[in-house]
Design a protein around this motif. Structure first.
Motif, PDB file in Angstrom:
ATOM      1  N   GLY A 189       0.790  -1.222   0.000  1.00  0.00           N
ATOM      2  CA  GLY A 189       0.000   0.000   0.000  1.00  0.00           C
ATOM      3  C   GLY A 189       0.820   1.269   0.000  1.00  0.00           C
ATOM      4  O   GLY A 189       0.277   2.359   0.049  1.00  0.00           O
ATOM      5  N   ASN A 190       2.127   1.164  -0.041  1.00  0.00           N
ATOM      6  CA  ASN A 190       3.003   2.326  -0.085  1.00  0.00           C
ATOM      7  C   ASN A 190       3.781   2.340  -1.386  1.00  0.00           C
ATOM      8  O   ASN A 190       3.985   1.306  -2.005  1.00  0.00           O
ATOM      9  CB  ASN A 190       3.983   2.317   1.087  1.00  0.00           C
ATOM     10  CG  ASN A 190       3.277   2.441   2.408  1.00  0.00           C
ATOM     11  OD1 ASN A 190       2.400   3.278   2.573  1.00  0.00           O
ATOM     12  ND2 ASN A 190       3.641   1.607   3.355  1.00  0.00           N
ATOM     13  N   MET A 191       4.230   3.530  -1.767  1.00  0.00           N
ATOM     14  CA  MET A 191       5.029   3.671  -2.977  1.00  0.00           C
ATOM     15  C   MET A 191       6.327   4.371  -2.627  1.00  0.00           C
ATOM     16  O   MET A 191       6.340   5.282  -1.804  1.00  0.00           O
ATOM     17  CB  MET A 191       4.288   4.512  -4.012  1.00  0.00           C
ATOM     18  CG  MET A 191       2.957   3.938  -4.431  1.00  0.00           C
ATOM     19  SD  MET A 191       2.143   4.990  -5.645  1.00  0.00           S
ATOM     20  CE  MET A 191       2.970   4.413  -7.123  1.00  0.00           C
ATOM     21  N   ILE A 192       7.399   3.941  -3.263  1.00  0.00           N
ATOM     22  CA  ILE A 192       8.673   4.653  -3.164  1.00  0.00           C
ATOM     23  C   ILE A 192       8.881   5.302  -4.521  1.00  0.00           C
ATOM     24  O   ILE A 192       8.844   4.638  -5.546  1.00  0.00           O
ATOM     25  CB  ILE A 192       9.834   3.709  -2.810  1.00  0.00           C
ATOM     26  CG1 ILE A 192       9.589   3.087  -1.445  1.00  0.00           C
ATOM     27  CG2 ILE A 192      11.158   4.475  -2.827  1.00  0.00           C
ATOM     28  CD1 ILE A 192      10.617   2.068  -1.016  1.00  0.00           C
ATOM     29  N   VAL A 193       9.043   6.628  -4.495  1.00  0.00           N
ATOM     30  CA  VAL A 193       9.182   7.375  -5.735  1.00  0.00           C
ATOM     31  C   VAL A 193      10.451   8.212  -5.706  1.00  0.00           C
ATOM     32  O   VAL A 193      10.946   8.577  -4.645  1.00  0.00           O
ATOM     33  CB  VAL A 193       7.955   8.278  -5.995  1.00  0.00           C
ATOM     34  CG1 VAL A 193       6.703   7.452  -6.161  1.00  0.00           C
ATOM     35  CG2 VAL A 193       7.769   9.287  -4.893  1.00  0.00           C
ATOM     36  N   HIS A 194      10.972   8.488  -6.878  1.00  0.00           N
ATOM     37  CA  HIS A 194      12.151   9.346  -7.029  1.00  0.00           C
ATOM     38  C   HIS A 194      11.659  10.706  -7.505  1.00  0.00           C
ATOM     39  O   HIS A 194      11.038  10.820  -8.561  1.00  0.00           O
ATOM     40  CB  HIS A 194      13.108   8.733  -8.052  1.00  0.00           C
ATOM     41  CG  HIS A 194      14.356   9.508  -8.226  1.00  0.00           C
ATOM     42  ND1 HIS A 194      14.550  10.358  -9.282  1.00  0.00           N
ATOM     43  CD2 HIS A 194      15.471   9.582  -7.473  1.00  0.00           C
ATOM     44  CE1 HIS A 194      15.745  10.907  -9.178  1.00  0.00           C
ATOM     45  NE2 HIS A 194      16.320  10.460  -8.080  1.00  0.00           N
ATOM     46  N   VAL A 195      11.904  11.731  -6.696  1.00  0.00           N
ATOM     47  CA  VAL A 195      11.503  13.087  -7.044  1.00  0.00           C
ATOM     48  C   VAL A 195      12.576  14.048  -6.551  1.00  0.00           C
ATOM     49  O   VAL A 195      13.069  13.926  -5.439  1.00  0.00           O
ATOM     50  CB  VAL A 195      10.109  13.440  -6.465  1.00  0.00           C
ATOM     51  CG1 VAL A 195      10.098  13.400  -4.960  1.00  0.00           C
ATOM     52  CG2 VAL A 195       9.618  14.782  -6.957  1.00  0.00           C
ATOM     53  N   MET A 196      12.984  14.962  -7.416  1.00  0.00           N
ATOM     54  CA  MET A 196      13.986  15.975  -7.080  1.00  0.00           C
ATOM     55  C   MET A 196      15.250  15.389  -6.446  1.00  0.00           C
ATOM     56  O   MET A 196      15.679  15.801  -5.373  1.00  0.00           O
ATOM     57  CB  MET A 196      13.376  17.036  -6.171  1.00  0.00           C
ATOM     58  CG  MET A 196      12.250  17.779  -6.866  1.00  0.00           C
ATOM     59  SD  MET A 196      11.758  19.313  -6.134  1.00  0.00           S
ATOM     60  CE  MET A 196      13.276  20.224  -6.103  1.00  0.00           C
ATOM     61  N   ASP A 197      15.836  14.391  -7.089  1.00  0.00           N
ATOM     62  CA  ASP A 197      17.086  13.749  -6.667  1.00  0.00           C
ATOM     63  C   ASP A 197      17.023  13.106  -5.291  1.00  0.00           C
ATOM     64  O   ASP A 197      18.039  12.987  -4.603  1.00  0.00           O
ATOM     65  CB  ASP A 197      18.255  14.747  -6.711  1.00  0.00           C
ATOM     66  CG  ASP A 197      18.561  15.197  -8.129  1.00  0.00           C
ATOM     67  OD1 ASP A 197      18.321  14.396  -9.055  1.00  0.00           O
ATOM     68  OD2 ASP A 197      19.023  16.334  -8.316  1.00  0.00           O
TER      69      ASP A 197
END
Length: 69
Positions: free
Chosen positions: A46-54
């Motif tokens: 139910g969680n997401m790991i995302v790459h945003v702004m380095d």
């Protein structure tokens, strides 16, 4: 489409951040602003790991549903 529907590993540009004003401010403080590139790295439990702004950020699906790409 919401970030929850984005394909893992494919960069997307954020078009809009929805939700109440305090939610939008919170997400923008994490780097989720219109025009910013974001990539879903993984999704589990139910969680997401995302790459945003380095940086990598873990957010819940409810919050990810308020981010449109």
């Amino acid at each position: 489409m919401p970030l929850t529907s984005a394909v893992q590993g494919v960069p997307n540009r954020i078009k809009k951040v929805g939700g109440r004003e305090e939610t939008r401010r919170f997400l923008e403080g994490l780097g989720f602003a219109a025009g910013t590139m974001v990539t879903v790295i993984s999704e589990a439990g139910g969680n997401m790991i995302v790459h945003v702004m380095d940086t990598r950020v873990a957010i819940g699906k409810e919050m990810a549903g308020k981010i449109f790409v």
